[in-house]
Design a protein around this motif. Structure first.
Motif, PDB file in Angstrom:
ATOM      1  N   ARG A 131       0.831  -1.217   0.000  1.00  0.00           N
ATOM      2  CA  ARG A 131       0.000   0.000   0.000  1.00  0.00           C
ATOM      3  C   ARG A 131       0.852   1.248   0.000  1.00  0.00           C
ATOM      4  N   LYS A 132       1.887   1.251   0.832  1.00  0.00           N
ATOM      5  CA  LYS A 132       2.777   2.415   0.908  1.00  0.00           C
ATOM      6  C   LYS A 132       3.459   2.642  -0.434  1.00  0.00           C
ATOM      7  N   LYS A 135       1.149   4.160  -3.012  1.00  0.00           N
ATOM      8  CA  LYS A 135       0.924   5.602  -2.800  1.00  0.00           C
ATOM      9  C   LYS A 135       2.101   6.421  -3.281  1.00  0.00           C
TER      10      LYS A 135
END
Ligand code: DQA
Length: 156
Positions: free
Chosen positions: A151-152, A155
């Motif tokens: 997820r990081k 982003k």
């Protein structure tokens, strides 16, 4: 390091396992469960591929220096490190310094909940230099860390 293939960012993750984790499966199963390290790695590999990770590599070592070197070499090679430093968590300043020395984010993982075990396990000398710590969920500690890393990276 991020590559760009067909407009899709590809991500590389390094999973590091510290001392005695090669014994998982038979080692204190009431604390660490019955999965072997290979089974954990295979599950992570499968999930990583499902979730679009380009490359996921694994290293287990019983030697502090080997883990220090793996962390040093991760600079420019990997986007994230998932680290179960095992007993080194509680006293290895060398590991802590290696993590602090590189820009690659690290997630600290433990199968067991180190905060509800012996007093000496409650301290993590690496905690101040990692992105965050996940502990107490068995293999799910690793899977959660993998999901967070992905997820990081998405982003970013
Ligand atoms: C561990 C917890 C450590 O205290 C211990 O030394 C380990 C495994 C865990 O995954 O729960 O070897 O990191």
């Amino acid at each position: 390091m991020e590559l760009n293939i067909n407009g899709i960012n590809t991500k590389r993750i390094l999973v590091l396992h510290g001392p005695n984790l090669n014994l998982l499966g038979t080692r204190e199963p009431e604390i660490y469960g019955t999965l072997t390290l290979n089974e954990i790695n295979e599950t992570l590999h499968t999930r990583a591929k499902e979730w679009g990770v380009d490359e996921i590599d694994f290293l287990q070592s019983n030697f502090e220096g080997e883990l220090v070197e793996a962390i040093q070499k991760a600079r420019g090679r990997y986007d994230f490190i998932l680290l179960n430093a095992a007993a080194l968590t509680h006293y290895s300043i060398a590991l802590r310094d290696a993590i602090a020395a590189i820009p690659v984010p690290v997630i600290e993982i433990h199968l067991s909940n180190i905060h509800k075990r012996e007093e000496f396990r409650r301290q993590s000398v690496i905690a101040p230099v990692v992105m965050g710590q996940i502990c107490g969920f068995g293999i799910d500690s690793y899977i959660a860390a993998l999901e967070i890393a992905i997820r990081k990276l998405r982003k970013g």
